[in-house]
Design an enzyme around this catalytic site. Structure first.
Site, mmCIF file in Angstrom:
data_model
loop_
_atom_site.group_PDB
_atom_site.id
_atom_site.type_symbol
_atom_site.label_atom_id
_atom_site.label_comp_id
_atom_site.label_asym_id
_atom_site.label_seq_id
_atom_site.Cartn_x
_atom_site.Cartn_y
_atom_site.Cartn_z
ATOM 1 N N ASP A 401 -16.818 2.797 -29.758
ATOM 2 C CA ASP A 401 -15.756 3.063 -28.772
ATOM 3 C C ASP A 401 -16.193 2.685 -27.351
ATOM 4 O OD1 ASP A 401 -17.480 5.256 -28.558
ATOM 5 O OD2 ASP A 401 -15.938 6.766 -28.985
ATOM 6 N N HIS A 405 -14.316 -0.082 -25.319
ATOM 7 C CA HIS A 405 -13.846 0.311 -23.977
ATOM 8 C C HIS A 405 -14.210 -0.785 -22.964
ATOM 9 C CE1 HIS A 405 -13.455 3.345 -20.524
ATOM 10 N NE2 HIS A 405 -14.217 2.395 -19.979
ATOM 11 N N GLU A 406 -15.466 -1.196 -22.968
ATOM 12 C CA GLU A 406 -15.897 -2.205 -21.982
ATOM 13 C C GLU A 406 -15.194 -3.542 -22.223
ATOM 14 O OE1 GLU A 406 -17.203 -0.936 -19.617
ATOM 15 O OE2 GLU A 406 -18.066 0.866 -20.508
ATOM 16 N N HIS A 409 -11.773 -3.638 -20.859
ATOM 17 C CA HIS A 409 -11.707 -3.942 -19.421
ATOM 18 C C HIS A 409 -11.607 -5.453 -19.207
ATOM 19 C CE1 HIS A 409 -12.037 -0.087 -17.515
ATOM 20 N NE2 HIS A 409 -13.179 0.228 -18.118
ATOM 21 N N TYR A 420 -8.580 -1.160 -9.746
ATOM 22 C CA TYR A 420 -9.469 -0.114 -10.228
ATOM 23 C C TYR A 420 -9.624 1.044 -9.246
ATOM 24 C CZ TYR A 420 -13.192 1.583 -13.315
ATOM 25 O OH TYR A 420 -13.951 2.331 -14.192
ATOM 26 N N GLU A 429 -8.588 2.655 -16.878
ATOM 27 C CA GLU A 429 -9.571 3.399 -17.671
ATOM 28 C C GLU A 429 -8.954 3.925 -18.970
ATOM 29 O OE1 GLU A 429 -12.737 4.380 -18.036
ATOM 30 O OE2 GLU A 429 -13.126 2.754 -16.654
ATOM 31 N N ASN A 441 -11.485 2.961 -34.994
ATOM 32 C CA ASN A 441 -10.818 3.136 -36.280
ATOM 33 C C ASN A 441 -11.373 4.267 -37.129
ATOM 34 O OD1 ASN A 441 -8.776 2.479 -37.964
ATOM 35 N ND2 ASN A 441 -9.838 0.759 -38.957
ATOM 36 N N GLU A 452 -18.693 9.966 -28.704
ATOM 37 C CA GLU A 452 -19.327 11.036 -29.504
ATOM 38 C C GLU A 452 -20.613 10.588 -30.196
ATOM 39 O OE1 GLU A 452 -16.625 9.464 -30.132
ATOM 40 O OE2 GLU A 452 -16.363 8.985 -32.254
ATOM 41 N N THR A 456 -25.083 13.403 -26.166
ATOM 42 C CA THR A 456 -25.925 14.587 -26.415
ATOM 43 C C THR A 456 -26.463 14.673 -27.845
ATOM 44 O OG1 THR A 456 -23.970 15.944 -26.907
ATOM 45 C CG2 THR A 456 -24.782 15.981 -24.632
ATOM 46 N N ASP A 462 -19.626 17.251 -29.987
ATOM 47 C CA ASP A 462 -19.088 17.138 -28.630
ATOM 48 C C ASP A 462 -18.981 15.668 -28.229
ATOM 49 O OD1 ASP A 462 -21.776 16.651 -28.455
ATOM 50 O OD2 ASP A 462 -22.052 17.679 -26.548
ATOM 51 N N ASP A 497 -14.934 9.112 -7.722
ATOM 52 C CA ASP A 497 -14.633 8.325 -8.912
ATOM 53 C C ASP A 497 -13.450 7.376 -8.662
ATOM 54 O OD1 ASP A 497 -14.836 7.504 -11.638
ATOM 55 O OD2 ASP A 497 -13.376 9.030 -12.260
ATOM 56 N N HIS A 502 -11.776 8.001 -14.023
ATOM 57 C CA HIS A 502 -12.253 8.527 -15.312
ATOM 58 C C HIS A 502 -11.762 9.950 -15.559
ATOM 59 C CE1 HIS A 502 -15.264 5.317 -14.575
ATOM 60 N NE2 HIS A 502 -15.239 5.195 -15.887
HETATM 61 S S1 TI1 Z 1 -16.102 0.641 -17.038
HETATM 62 C C1 TI1 Z 1 -17.385 1.799 -16.882
HETATM 63 C C2 TI1 Z 1 -17.579 2.245 -15.474
HETATM 64 C C3 TI1 Z 1 -18.710 1.529 -14.857
HETATM 65 C C4 TI1 Z 1 -19.195 2.156 -13.584
HETATM 66 C C5 TI1 Z 1 -20.648 1.922 -13.343
HETATM 67 C C6 TI1 Z 1 -21.005 0.568 -12.992
HETATM 68 C C7 TI1 Z 1 -17.021 2.939 -17.772
HETATM 69 O O1 TI1 Z 1 -15.919 3.432 -17.696
HETATM 70 N N1 TI1 Z 1 -17.953 3.327 -18.630
HETATM 71 C C8 TI1 Z 1 -17.628 4.292 -19.627
HETATM 72 C C9 TI1 Z 1 -18.670 4.243 -20.736
HETATM 73 C C10 TI1 Z 1 -18.158 4.956 -21.930
HETATM 74 C C11 TI1 Z 1 -16.997 4.525 -22.577
HETATM 75 C C12 TI1 Z 1 -18.809 6.056 -22.408
HETATM 76 C C13 TI1 Z 1 -16.519 5.190 -23.683
HETATM 77 C C14 TI1 Z 1 -18.356 6.720 -23.535
HETATM 78 C C15 TI1 Z 1 -17.189 6.292 -24.151
HETATM 79 C C16 TI1 Z 1 -17.546 5.670 -19.020
HETATM 80 O O2 TI1 Z 1 -16.719 6.440 -19.408
HETATM 81 N N2 TI1 Z 1 -18.425 5.988 -18.062
HETATM 82 C C17 TI1 Z 1 -18.460 7.288 -17.430
HETATM 83 C C18 TI1 Z 1 -19.770 7.967 -17.750
HETATM 84 C C19 TI1 Z 1 -18.359 7.122 -15.922
HETATM 85 O O3 TI1 Z 1 -18.600 6.008 -15.425
HETATM 86 O O4 TI1 Z 1 -18.052 8.106 -15.247
HETATM 87 ZN ZN ZN Z 2 -14.395 1.899 -17.944
#
Ligand code: TI1
Ligand code: ZN
Length: 591
Positions: A401, A405-406, A409, A420, A429, A441, A452, A456, A462, A497, A502
């Site tokens: 995930d 996610h990345e 983007h 953004y 986001e 999926n 997840e 941690t 969690d 943020d 986020h």
């Molecule tokens: S796009 C990236 C933000 C980048 C900022 C720093 C350069 C982002 O949103 N990263 C996700 C990573 C992620 C995605 C973690 C899905 C877990 C699940 C994100 O949520 N980052 C959090 C920790 C944040 O940047 O606050």
């Molecule tokens: Zn992101």
């Protein structure tokens, strides 16, 4: 040029941006929501006979502009005010889609784009975007008094006042725009200047092209990484066996596709596509079977801020991950390689999309970014993954995930380019999370938990975020109750943020989960329509309807329209799918 009365910015960038876009001089938000009108096909404008699609577009846009109480703009005026940046027919739904950019005498109005859709009979069925109603009657200079060089000097002086003397800029780019500032619309230069020494930065300056005043500025790097100072002094600790040259090595020209094996970060063995250098017999993590390739690198813990920037500007990728046999020993790299391929397949198989740009764009990922960096990112060129500190997170490339996610983007950047920050940033986001979850999926609750698998390691069950129950996850002092918001009325309105991108993403995430699964939320009951239909609706909303400045209201409108295209009204009533989308947005308080 003398520029000693630079406007001192006391407002942080994010806040300033919200002032710029929500202040007095705001462009009219134009979300024509007539979804309550129950008709076989909703219409914003009946097709005038004998006109071409473009003529209809301009006749419609003309009706949207022109000062209050005065005659609407003519089609000719509308042609000057809006230029078509994209148009395409969708043969599956018999709809026709335009994307336009608002202009003033040939100069683009910053971030002002529109989407307009026509049905098979050329009726205008959807319109989303910002318009400046009185633009054609405004008097804005179009000839700059400052030269590009002078505007760049203004920006540079301000940058160097912040970070110290810059002996060499990595890059400086400028363009003329119309900037809707809080003091009115101005002819401005948008100067983008990047630095790596004495500090990494990607500075954006909006310099009034008449007065030299700085109307707005922000540093995209500082905004991305609040831990800038900390990172500047970060120790560079190369991993054992890491290369020493910071330049990317090019793939050998003569290589053959081979399957290799390796373990992911969970110790699971996988087979995947790699290449072998015909002369040296070295293997590389390059999969040439998908689009223009999937290529995975490692950064040997180079500091994230510099890496993000150097990669974005100069294409730095880090080092090849190599092996002398067809087995790879870097689990974070193996996970990144496999998960990038899985996400490629998701977009290909489910949405018919060929990589991020729908043109096979090569998927570049780099792992081992930073020292225990608890994050992952997309920087406009590639994906970047930290190793995590081992407590809060483990190697982020292990989360499918996270990777999806990345990569999403990247898809967003190539389609809507949602800005953004603030609401459009939260939608950005959220869409990254939605496809992050859908590409993963999983079944059951695991589908809706984000991160997840890499979160941690000492605590089970969690996650970083929950889409089904955002309010079950604690984030601290951002919101009133300390939990992620699950309703528009609970949204975070502060500056951190980038205006809560986020944080407020959770609100739209909840809508996606409700549309999929159904449920009752704040007393509103939604009938679930399943993942297969929901993901198509969000993909369509993203690729055909949203604009760069879209927020929650536009997201609602775009999702409803996308649902309506795919599941048309019948006998004068909206389809079940459309009703679900409407109910889900009602449930999260977005109308
Ligand atoms: S796009 C990236 C933000 C980048 C900022 C720093 C350069 C982002 O949103 N990263 C996700 C990573 C992620 C995605 C973690 C899905 C877990 C699940 C994100 O949520 N980052 C959090 C920790 C944040 O940047 O606050
Ligand atoms: Zn992101």
């Amino acid at each position: 040029m003398k520029s000693n009365h630079l406007k001192k910015k006391v407002v942080p960038a994010v806040l300033a941006a919200s002032i710029a876009f929500a202040g007095l001089a705001l462009p009219a938000k134009n979300v024509l929501a007539n979804e309550e009108v129950v008709r076989i096909q909703q219409q914003l404008m009946e097709a005038p006979t004998g006109l071409s699609k473009q003529e209809i577009l301009y006749s419609f846009l003309g009706s949207q502009v022109g000062a209050e109480g005065k005659a609407r703009a003519t089609s000719v005026e509308a042609t000057e005010q809006f230029s078509i940046i994209e148009e395409k027919a969708d043969s599956k739904t018999n709809t026709y889609h335009f994307k336009t950019q608002e202009m003033y005498q040939g100069i683009p109005v910053y971030a002002s784009q529109q989407t307009i859709a026509l049905d098979k009979d050329n009726n205008v069925i959807s319109f989303i975007g910002d318009v400046n109603k009185d633009l054609s009657r405004s008097i804005i200079p179009t000839e700059p008094s400052l030269t590009t060089e002078e505007a760049e000097t203004v920006a540079k002086e301000s940058i160097e006042a912040q970070i110290g003397e810059v002996s060499s800029y990595d890059g400086v780019e400028s363009e003329l725009i119309i900037y809707p500032s809080d003091a009115g619309k101005r002819l401005a230069y948008l100067v983008k200047a990047s630095t790596s020494i004495p500090a990494p930065g990607y500075f954006h300056y909006f310099v009034d092209a008449t007065s030299g005043e700085v109307l707005h500025n922000f540093d995209a790097v500082a905004a991305l990484t609040p831990a800038l100072e900390e990172d500047e002094n970060a120790k560079f600790t190369p991993l054992a066996g890491g290369g020493t040259t910071p330049a990317p090595r090019a793939l050998p020209i003569e290589y053959v596709d081979v399957t290799a094996k390796g373990m992911d970060i969970f110790g699971k063995l996988h087979s995947f596509n790699t290449v072998k250098d015909a002369s040296s017999s070295k293997h590389f993590l390059y999969d040439g079977t998908r689009g223009k390739g999937v290529h995975t690198f490692k950064a040997n813990r180079m500091p994230e801020t510099s890496f993000i920037l150097l990669s974005a500007l100069l294409g730095l990728t880090g080092f090849e991950v190599e092996s002398n046999k067809n087995f790879f020993y870097d689990p974070a790299a193996v996970s990144a390689h496999i998960n990038a391929s899985k996400t490629f397949d998701y977009f290909k198989n489910i949405h018919g999309r060929n990589s991020l740009d729908n043109n096979g764009m090569k998927l570049v990922s780099t792992v081992h970014i930073g020292d225990k960096w608890n994050n992952a990112a997309w920087n406009g060129k590639q994906m970047l993954y930290g190793d995590g500190d081992g407590q809060r997170m483990i190697s982020l490339s292990g989360g499918l995930d996270v990777i999806a996610h990345e990569m999403t983007h990247g898809v967003i950047e190539k389609t809507t380019n949602l800005i953004y920050e603030n609401e459009s940033g939260a939608i950005n986001e959220s869409i990254a999370d939605i496809f992050g979850a859908f590409a993963e999926n999983k079944t059951g609750e695991g589908l809706w938990l984000l991160g997840e698998d890499i979160w941690t390691p000492g605590i089970q069950g969690d996650a970083l975020r929950s889409m089904s129950d955002p309010g079950s996850v604690y984030i601290g002092g951002y919101t009133e109750d300390g939990y992620y918001p699950d309703h528009y009325d609970k949204r975070y309105l502060g500056e951190l943020d980038r205006g809560g991108v986020h944080i407020n993403s959770s609100i739209n995430n909840k809508a996606a989960q409700l549309i999929t699964d159904g449920g009752t939320h704040y007393g509103v009951t939604v009938n679930g329509i399943g993942k297969a239909r929901t993901e198509k609706i969000f993909y369509r909303a993203l690729t055909l309807y949203l604009t760069p400045s879209s927020g929650f209201a536009e997201m609602r409108q775009a999702a409803i329209q996308a649902a309506r295209d795919l599941h048309p009204d019948r006998n004068g009533a909206p389809s079940l799918e459309v009703q679900s989308v409407m109910a889900a947005y009602d449930a999260i308080g977005v109308y």
